[in-house]
Scaffold this motif. Structure first.
Motif, short mmCIF file in Angstrom:
data_model
loop_
_atom_site.label_atom_id
_atom_site.label_comp_id
_atom_site.label_asym_id
_atom_site.label_seq_id
_atom_site.Cartn_x
_atom_site.Cartn_y
_atom_site.Cartn_z
N GLY A 136 -14.01 27.38 -10.62
CA GLY A 136 -15.07 28.25 -11.08
C GLY A 136 -16.41 27.56 -11.28
N THR A 150 -18.90 31.11 -14.46
CA THR A 150 -17.57 31.74 -14.45
C THR A 150 -16.51 30.65 -14.29
OG1 THR A 150 -17.75 32.11 -12.06
CG2 THR A 150 -18.37 33.95 -13.52
N GLY A 183 -15.39 32.52 -8.83
CA GLY A 183 -15.52 33.36 -10.02
C GLY A 183 -14.49 33.05 -11.08
N GLY A 184 -13.74 31.97 -10.90
CA GLY A 184 -12.72 31.56 -11.85
C GLY A 184 -11.38 31.25 -11.20
#
Length: 245
Positions: free
Chosen positions: A57, A61, A127-128
């Motif tokens: 991430g 994020t 995004g993670g």
């Protein structure tokens, strides 16, 4: 015919641990992700099997740290956010998804998955989720069972220390494989030369030679290095310094 043969044949035959014919129980499998180094390690029965580069991430994020579980495995998962079909060349999830129960989710939000941009692996960009090279995720997907433990942490320490911080013990001293080497010639001539180092990270070396039928015990693999014992010598061996004479 007396020219040197490169490491590949030897590694395929000897150094790379043979895959089991049946999947191991889920309790024997642990995946450790270090988001400080963007490395993922796959352990089975307490021993390191393979290590991979991953993408994790970005700062806004970050990939959550903690102890999680693989709760589903999906081939060709669609990218619902943008309506991209599963397995499409432009699908940022690639064609393999292993969902994690991070933050109470049911494996539908965070995952270890493939990609549609190989150059993104190794970066803090997602995004993670944990992003792998497609060839690597295929290899891991075929071996990792649902129910396997996944440990994620940002740390400048060893995998064993990360595991211990979550109450997981890795028996890193357990041999991965112990195999006699033989050139089949019956002559007893020296067949293998090993450049054994005390650590993969230093340049100092010492040389030992192995006779046929010498038993080499592999204790750990790491980025093309092999922690071995042979002829009373213990240390790390690089693929670059193993050759058939």
């Amino acid at each position: 015919m007396k020219r040197l043969w490169f490491i590949l044949m030897l590694l395929l035959a000897i150094f790379i641990p043979q895959e089991p014919t049946q999947a191991a129980s889920t309790s024997s499998q642990v995946v450790i992700v270090n988001t400080a180094t963007n490395k993922l390690a796959f352990y089975e029965n307490g021993s390191l099997v393979r290590e991979f580069s991953v993408g994790t991430g970005k700062s806004s994020t970050p990939t959550p740290s903690g102890k999680f579980t693989i709760v589903n495995k999906i081939t060709n998962r669609p990218y619902y956010t943008r309506g991209i079909r599963g397995g499409a060349p432009n699908n940022p999830l690639g064609d393999r998804w292993m969902g994690l129960n991070i933050n109470g989710t049911a494996g539908d939000t965070y995952a270890i998955h493939g990609n549609n941009n190989e150059s993104s692996v190794g970066k803090w960009i997602t995004g993670g989720c944990i992003r792998m090279h497609n060839a690597d995720i295929h290899w891991l997907y075929d071996r990792l069972n649902t129910g396997a433990t996944v440990l994620i942490k940002r740390a400048q320490t060893s995998y064993e220390a990360i595991a211990s911080s979550y109450g997981v013990t890795l028996s890193s001293s357990a041999p991965v494989v112990s195999t006699p080497i033989s050139n089949g010639s019956g002559t007893g001539r020296t067949m293998v030369s090993l450049n054994v180092r005390t650590s993969p990270s230093i340049t100092a070396t010492r040389i030992t030679t192995l006779l046929q039928n010498t038993t080499v015990t592999i204790y750990e693999t790491r980025n093309g290095w092999y922690r071995v014992t042979a002829n009373g010598i213990s240390g790390w061996v690089s693929a670059d310094y193993v050759r058939i004479l």
